[in-house]
Design a protein around this motif. Structure first.
Motif, PDB file in Angstrom:
ATOM      1  N   SER A  40       1.635  -2.271 -15.159  1.00  0.00           N
ATOM      2  CA  SER A  40       1.321  -1.433 -14.151  1.00  0.00           C
ATOM      3  C   SER A  40      -0.180  -1.599 -13.905  1.00  0.00           C
ATOM      4  N   GLN A  41      -0.589  -1.325 -12.569  1.00  0.00           N
ATOM      5  CA  GLN A  41      -1.830  -1.281 -11.929  1.00  0.00           C
ATOM      6  C   GLN A  41      -2.606   0.002 -12.543  1.00  0.00           C
ATOM      7  N   LEU A  42      -3.841   0.038 -12.846  1.00  0.00           N
ATOM      8  CA  LEU A  42      -4.585   1.336 -12.994  1.00  0.00           C
ATOM      9  C   LEU A  42      -5.409   1.275 -11.742  1.00  0.00           C
ATOM     10  N   ILE A  43      -5.120   2.612 -11.149  1.00  0.00           N
ATOM     11  CA  ILE A  43      -5.919   3.032  -9.995  1.00  0.00           C
ATOM     12  C   ILE A  43      -6.695   4.420 -10.239  1.00  0.00           C
ATOM     13  N   THR A  44      -7.427   4.795  -9.252  1.00  0.00           N
ATOM     14  CA  THR A  44      -7.803   6.061  -9.424  1.00  0.00           C
ATOM     15  C   THR A  44      -6.893   7.155  -8.475  1.00  0.00           C
ATOM     16  N   SER A  45      -7.019   8.477  -8.764  1.00  0.00           N
ATOM     17  CA  SER A  45      -6.108   9.484  -8.360  1.00  0.00           C
ATOM     18  C   SER A  45      -6.326   9.446  -6.736  1.00  0.00           C
ATOM     19  N   GLU A  46      -7.775   9.098  -6.602  1.00  0.00           N
ATOM     20  CA  GLU A  46      -8.105   9.176  -4.916  1.00  0.00           C
ATOM     21  C   GLU A  46      -7.411   7.713  -4.399  1.00  0.00           C
ATOM     22  N   GLN A  47      -7.406   6.751  -4.967  1.00  0.00           N
ATOM     23  CA  GLN A  47      -6.691   5.589  -4.471  1.00  0.00           C
ATOM     24  C   GLN A  47      -5.226   5.985  -4.190  1.00  0.00           C
ATOM     25  N   ALA A  48      -4.584   6.678  -5.155  1.00  0.00           N
ATOM     26  CA  ALA A  48      -3.229   7.137  -4.932  1.00  0.00           C
ATOM     27  C   ALA A  48      -3.056   7.790  -3.834  1.00  0.00           C
ATOM     28  N   GLU A  49      -3.944   8.954  -3.603  1.00  0.00           N
ATOM     29  CA  GLU A  49      -3.645   9.679  -2.270  1.00  0.00           C
ATOM     30  C   GLU A  49      -3.836   8.934  -0.966  1.00  0.00           C
ATOM     31  N   GLU A  50      -4.905   8.019  -1.135  1.00  0.00           N
ATOM     32  CA  GLU A  50      -5.378   7.059   0.069  1.00  0.00           C
ATOM     33  C   GLU A  50      -3.878   6.240   0.227  1.00  0.00           C
ATOM     34  N   MET A  51      -3.390   5.879  -0.587  1.00  0.00           N
ATOM     35  CA  MET A  51      -2.094   5.058  -0.421  1.00  0.00           C
ATOM     36  C   MET A  51      -0.896   5.852  -0.233  1.00  0.00           C
ATOM     37  N   GLU A  52      -1.010   7.074  -0.422  1.00  0.00           N
ATOM     38  CA  GLU A  52       0.110   7.927  -0.213  1.00  0.00           C
ATOM     39  C   GLU A  52       1.159   7.659  -1.107  1.00  0.00           C
ATOM     40  N   LEU A  53       0.987   7.361  -2.390  1.00  0.00           N
ATOM     41  CA  LEU A  53       1.904   6.938  -3.301  1.00  0.00           C
ATOM     42  C   LEU A  53       2.403   8.589  -3.938  1.00  0.00           C
ATOM     43  N   ASN A  54       3.622   8.518  -4.504  1.00  0.00           N
ATOM     44  CA  ASN A  54       4.098   9.590  -5.020  1.00  0.00           C
ATOM     45  C   ASN A  54       3.943   9.704  -6.519  1.00  0.00           C
ATOM     46  N   ARG A  55       3.819  10.880  -6.952  1.00  0.00           N
ATOM     47  CA  ARG A  55       3.267  11.175  -8.494  1.00  0.00           C
ATOM     48  C   ARG A  55       4.859  11.047  -9.165  1.00  0.00           C
ATOM     49  N   ALA A  56       5.065  10.237 -10.137  1.00  0.00           N
ATOM     50  CA  ALA A  56       6.410  10.226 -10.820  1.00  0.00           C
ATOM     51  C   ALA A  56       6.502  11.022 -12.062  1.00  0.00           C
ATOM     52  N   GLU A  57       5.098  11.063 -12.900  1.00  0.00           N
ATOM     53  CA  GLU A  57       5.118  11.699 -14.056  1.00  0.00           C
ATOM     54  C   GLU A  57       3.645  11.976 -14.569  1.00  0.00           C
ATOM     55  N   THR A  58       3.252  12.949 -15.087  1.00  0.00           N
ATOM     56  CA  THR A  58       1.777  13.286 -15.559  1.00  0.00           C
ATOM     57  C   THR A  58       2.082  13.748 -17.087  1.00  0.00           C
ATOM     58  N   PRO A  84       4.994   1.270 -10.944  1.00  0.00           N
ATOM     59  CA  PRO A  84       3.693   0.095 -10.498  1.00  0.00           C
ATOM     60  C   PRO A  84       2.404   0.680 -10.591  1.00  0.00           C
ATOM     61  N   TYR A  85       2.013   1.976 -10.732  1.00  0.00           N
ATOM     62  CA  TYR A  85       0.844   2.333 -10.721  1.00  0.00           C
ATOM     63  C   TYR A  85       0.357   3.606 -11.713  1.00  0.00           C
ATOM     64  N   TYR A  86      -0.690   3.548 -12.152  1.00  0.00           N
ATOM     65  CA  TYR A  86      -1.142   4.746 -13.091  1.00  0.00           C
ATOM     66  C   TYR A  86      -2.697   4.982 -12.968  1.00  0.00           C
ATOM     67  N   SER A  87      -3.059   6.434 -13.398  1.00  0.00           N
ATOM     68  CA  SER A  87      -4.267   6.745 -13.529  1.00  0.00           C
ATOM     69  C   SER A  87      -4.419   7.401 -14.622  1.00  0.00           C
ATOM     70  N   TYR A 107       2.580   6.623 -10.884  1.00  0.00           N
ATOM     71  CA  TYR A 107       2.916   6.844  -9.365  1.00  0.00           C
ATOM     72  C   TYR A 107       3.826   5.671  -9.043  1.00  0.00           C
ATOM     73  N   PHE A 108       4.577   6.114  -7.833  1.00  0.00           N
ATOM     74  CA  PHE A 108       5.468   5.001  -7.389  1.00  0.00           C
ATOM     75  C   PHE A 108       5.182   5.076  -5.792  1.00  0.00           C
ATOM     76  N   GLY A 109       5.798   4.022  -5.210  1.00  0.00           N
ATOM     77  CA  GLY A 109       5.335   3.723  -3.792  1.00  0.00           C
ATOM     78  C   GLY A 109       5.816   4.726  -2.868  1.00  0.00           C
ATOM     79  N   LYS A 110       5.443   4.816  -1.771  1.00  0.00           N
ATOM     80  CA  LYS A 110       5.680   5.554  -0.617  1.00  0.00           C
ATOM     81  C   LYS A 110       7.018   5.622  -0.069  1.00  0.00           C
ATOM     82  N   VAL A 111       7.446   6.724  -0.094  1.00  0.00           N
ATOM     83  CA  VAL A 111       9.064   6.749   0.217  1.00  0.00           C
ATOM     84  C   VAL A 111       9.063   6.962   1.843  1.00  0.00           C
ATOM     85  N   GLU A 112       9.908   6.271   2.522  1.00  0.00           N
ATOM     86  CA  GLU A 112       9.954   6.201   3.897  1.00  0.00           C
ATOM     87  C   GLU A 112      11.142   6.729   4.572  1.00  0.00           C
TER      88      GLU A 112
END
Length: 112
Positions: A40-58, A84-87, A107-112
């Motif tokens: 998985s790719q390390l990102i910040t929580s701000e990047q997750a918000e900008e990328m409109e990712l969905n939170r899977a688990e904390t 694919p992503y985590y912070s 996090y996982f990708g944006k749901v369309e």
């Protein structure tokens, strides 16, 4: 004399706090180790918000042993993850806590 005693007491408290805090150099080391162990790719929580990712688990990861042990525990949790992503957010300094703590969010990708 009284001021010297207060300085020594508060100075000792800050040294003790430094033992259980994940500092910048520790963060860099953990992140580089995780990058080689986790797909998985390390990102910040701000990047997750900008990328409109969905939170899977904390979840919280804690070690009373060392920063290295904390990194191992985080890696074990993330190795089998399909997200694919985590912070990671690390603990705040405290004087009364002898634990190294990190909050990991996947996090996982944006749901369309």
């Amino acid at each position: 004399m009284k001021n010297i005693l207060w300085t020594l007491l508060f100075g000792a408290g800050s040294v003790l706090a430094a033992n259980d805090v994940v500092v910048g150099s520790d963060v860099s080391k953990i992140q580089s180790e995780l990058a080689s162990e986790v797909k998985s790719q390390l990102i910040t929580s701000e990047q997750a918000e900008e990328m409109e990712l969905n939170r899977a688990e904390t979840y919280e990861v804690t070690s009373t042993v060392s920063v290295e042990n904390l990194e191992l525990q985080i890696a074990e949790k993330l190795k089998d993850s399909i997200m694919p992503y985590y912070s990671i957010e690390y603990n705040e300094p405290t004087n009364d806590d002898d634990r190294f703590t990190a909050i990991v969010t996947e996090y996982f990708g944006k749901v369309e």
